[in-house]
Motif scaffolding. Structure first.
Motif, short mmCIF file in Angstrom:
data_model
loop_
_atom_site.label_atom_id
_atom_site.label_comp_id
_atom_site.label_asym_id
_atom_site.label_seq_id
_atom_site.Cartn_x
_atom_site.Cartn_y
_atom_site.Cartn_z
N ASN A 1 1.09 4.43 -2.62
CA ASN A 1 1.00 5.84 -2.23
C ASN A 1 2.16 6.63 -2.81
O ASN A 1 1.98 7.77 -3.25
CB ASN A 1 1.04 5.97 -0.71
N LEU B 1 0.84 -1.21 0.00
CA LEU B 1 0.00 0.00 0.00
C LEU B 1 0.87 1.25 0.00
O LEU B 1 0.59 2.23 -0.70
CB LEU B 1 -0.91 0.00 1.23
N ASN B 2 1.96 1.21 0.79
CA ASN B 2 2.85 2.36 0.86
C ASN B 2 3.47 2.66 -0.48
O ASN B 2 3.60 3.82 -0.87
CB ASN B 2 3.95 2.06 1.88
N SER B 3 3.89 1.60 -1.20
CA SER B 3 4.53 1.85 -2.48
C SER B 3 3.52 2.43 -3.46
O SER B 3 3.87 3.30 -4.28
CB SER B 3 5.15 0.57 -3.02
#
Lengths: 166, 103, 391
Positions: free
Chosen positions: B43, B39-41
């Motif tokens: 974002n 999910l962070n990547s």
């Protein structure tokens, strides 16, 4: 592509790799905290101050803490004897590298075709606030509803079942 | 390589690492950590496209990232709640050993 | 002349920087600011330790430190020498790197928070657009350090203390954030310099501080409660309750690492008092309009010392809470009241000027306070303790 970018990217990737590879679960959680922090720094290097600080506040301040709480509540801080990787780890690594290969190939071949602005966008917190309650007010309300539902849901799921535990 | 390409490559690498983590680890919490990394990547991609896109003043990518952070927080809370509930039933968080439909 | 005294540190910085070539001026100015923060706040920390020990001694009818230097004011130097020369004992089962990184991470995160605090007119290291958010982001990252310290020590008391501390910090951080949101709603900015400037106005001789409004007073009280809990100070110092947990998460730390924890704790108290001062007490603005001839930084630091004094006073006066009382208090009283305060703030914002909004807002807050207090008393959530003994 400055030195700062390479440094932050190296920290982020190292944190992510350590999170996946380390044996002790608490070490994994701390390594993933470093990865979260690295992503926040990447946001800051992209001139997205607000998103970067929100990332630190939510991920390092809340999600990382939630993860370590869950690890300690499930007695996960001891290293299991029969290994931490599943028997089919080779397949998993193959799939992940294939995904990276495809994405990397796509990025390298197409990134020069996209028009790119070099100028720093001038966006203040005020603009973000206006946008949040202006054109993005419906998603905002839905997120609020989702967060409430998630809070209630998490409490109910994790609550002791009546009668069984007593 | 343009700056945008660098960020996209880092995001792709983080996504692959997260995917590998979710696929190869046995512990349910580690799978959640892998999902968080993915999910962070995503974002990071949104923010990078916002920064180098043609309409940064529209704030689309930024808003996407902020909402996705909020949703990810909810997901983490519910996911870890589920892991704890499963642990209460089966006394393990190893996904290989949770192989019964009966509670 | 007045302006010279007010801006003395800014002018000093400019004068020192002007000796350097143009390219180096910007980094040098930042470096000077950092040096200022790294020198001034630890100095206040040293002073605070003496004041605290002497003040507590006064409250407990004893003398406090009085041997080193005049009136014992050289005590911090003696303490520093002692902690530097002590052996740094690391438990053999401890998790080495994590054990070492925990105090360092704590102190670094706490120091970062000072970067956005305006300590005087034009005296802020980084005037960030999202300053308040930055402050809370840094405050949130101290929790990881506390957990690391407790877990890596491999000591049940450390782990229990750390879990208590983290649970308490997360619960009260919600309150801390929400009570500050009220100020943001009125000011319309997350920048701390703008928040101070909005309060730096006078009607007659009285300032426009937010504490002098109904919502501001309620918000300040909630902020003060949350700040006390966030910094693990008495009466919320359960993570270090020495009668049950030895010393909490820093039980297994000694020598300089312990000193770092001590420093981090006091610096967190200083920074959170500084933020409270900035949000509700008008930051560097003078308390009465004819007192503006005093330099702005003087007012900031006097307000800071006043809040430190209140912290010490509370520590000497109030008994420690129990863990369940602490959590009940956070989630069943402080949080609902803060949410109501947010609602009242919105009302205040949109009711327009006039006496009516004063009456309505005060009435709502007062009624809520009385009703919630009564209900909680009847249900025995707070109030006198009832003891149960083992049969």
């Amino acid at each position: 592509m400055t030195v700062v970018f390479y440094l932050i990217a190296a920290i982020t990737v190292a944190g992510g790799l350590a999170a996946v590879l380390l044996k002790n679960l608490v070490h994994c959680a701390l390594a993933v905290t470093i990865a979260f922090g690295g992503i926040a720094l990447l946001f800051l290097s992209l001139d997205a101050q607000f998103a970067g600080f929100v990332q630190i506040l939510v991920y390092i301040g809340a999600v990382a803490i939630l993860i370590v709480f869950a690890i300690l509540l499930t007695r996960g801080s001891d290293v299991p004897k029969d290994g931490v990787f599943s028997p089919t780890w080779l397949t998993g690594v193959a799939i992940a590298s294939a995904v990276f290969a495809v994405m990397g190939w796509a990025v390298i071949n197409s990134v020069n075709a996209i028009p790119q602005l070099a100028a720093v966008p001038h966006v203040t917190v005020h603009d973000i606030g206006v946008a949040l309650v202006g054109s993005y007010v419906l998603p905002l309300e839905i997120v609020a509803l989702l967060l409430t539902a998630a809070t209630v849901g998490a409490v109910i799921v994790a609550m002791h079942e009546k009668g069984g535990a007593e | 390589m343009t700056p945008l390409g660098g960020y996209l490559l880092v995001a792709a690498l983080m996504f692959a690492i997260g995917l590998a983590g979710a696929l190869v680890r046995r512990n349910a919490i580690m799978v959640l950590i892998g999902i968080e990394l993915m999910l962070n990547s995503a974002n990071l991609n949104f923010i990078a496209f916002w920064r180098y896109g043609t309409h940064p003043e529209a704030l689309t990518g930024m808003m996407f990232a902020i909402f996705s952070i909020a949703v990810a927080a909810a997901e983490a809370a519910v996911g870890l709640g589920l892991v704890i509930a499963i642990y209460r039933h089966t006394h393990t968080t190893e996904l290989d050993k949770i192989n019964r439909m009966k509670g | 002349m007045i302006d010279k005294a007010d801006q003395i540190f800014v002018l000093l910085q400019h004068w020192l920087v002007s000796f350097l070539p143009l390219a180096l001026q910007q980094p040098a100015a930042v470096l000077l600011g950092v040096i200022g923060i790294v020198c001034v706040f630890p100095a206040i920390f040293a002073l605070t330790t003496v004041f605290e020990r002497k003040g507590l001694g006064r409250i407990q009818n004893r003398l406090g430190p009085n041997r080193v230097g005049p009136f014992g004011f050289m005590q911090p130097i003696a303490d520093a020498i002692k902690s530097l020369t002590k052996e740094d004992v690391v438990p053999s089962t401890a998790n080495g790197p994590v054990h070492f990184l925990a105090p360092v991470g704590l102190v670094v995160a706490v120091f970062m928070g000072f970067a956005v605090l305006p300590v005087g007119r034009n005296m802020v290291l980084v005037d960030m657009d999202a300053g308040l958010l930055f402050f809370f982001a840094m405050g949130a990252s101290t929790e990881v350090s506390v957990f690391m310290a407790g877990w890596s020590s491999r000591n049940k008391y450390s782990l229990l203390g750390a879990m208590r501390a983290v649970a308490q910090m997360i619960s009260y951080e919600v309150v801390l954030l929400l009570s500050s949101v009220a100020v943001v709603m009125i000011t319309g900015s997350l920048s701390l310099t703008k928040i101070v400037e909005a309060q730096n106005q006078y009607t007659g001789i009285f300032p426009h501080w937010y504490i002098f409004t109904p919502w501001g007073l309620a918000g300040f009280v909630m902020y003060a409660i949350a700040a006390t809990a966030e910094t693990n100070r008495s009466p919320f110092d359960l993570p270090e309750g020495e009668s049950e947990l030895v010393a909490g998460y820093h039980t297994e730390y000694s020598g300089f690492k312990f000193a770092l924890f001590f420093l981090g704790e006091y610096l967190a108290m200083l920074s959170i008092s500084g933020l409270g001062t900035t949000l509700f007490l008008g930051g560097w603005s003078a308390p009465l309009s004819f007192l503006t001839f005093m330099p702005s930084w003087f007012w900031f630091f006097s307000k800071l010392m006043m809040s430190i004094f209140v912290f010490i006073w509370m520590r000497g006066t109030l008994p420690r809470l129990r863990q369940d009382q602490l959590m009940n208090f956070a989630w069943k009283f402080v949080l609902p009241f803060t949410l109501l305060d947010l609602f009242v703030t919105a009302l205040w914002r949109f009711m327009g000027e006039g006496l009516l909004r004063w009456i309505v807002c005060s009435a709502i807050l007062l009624a809520a306070y009385i009703i919630m207090g009564r209900v909680a008393m009847v249900r025995k959530h707070f109030g006198p303790r009832s003891y149960r003994y083992a049969e």
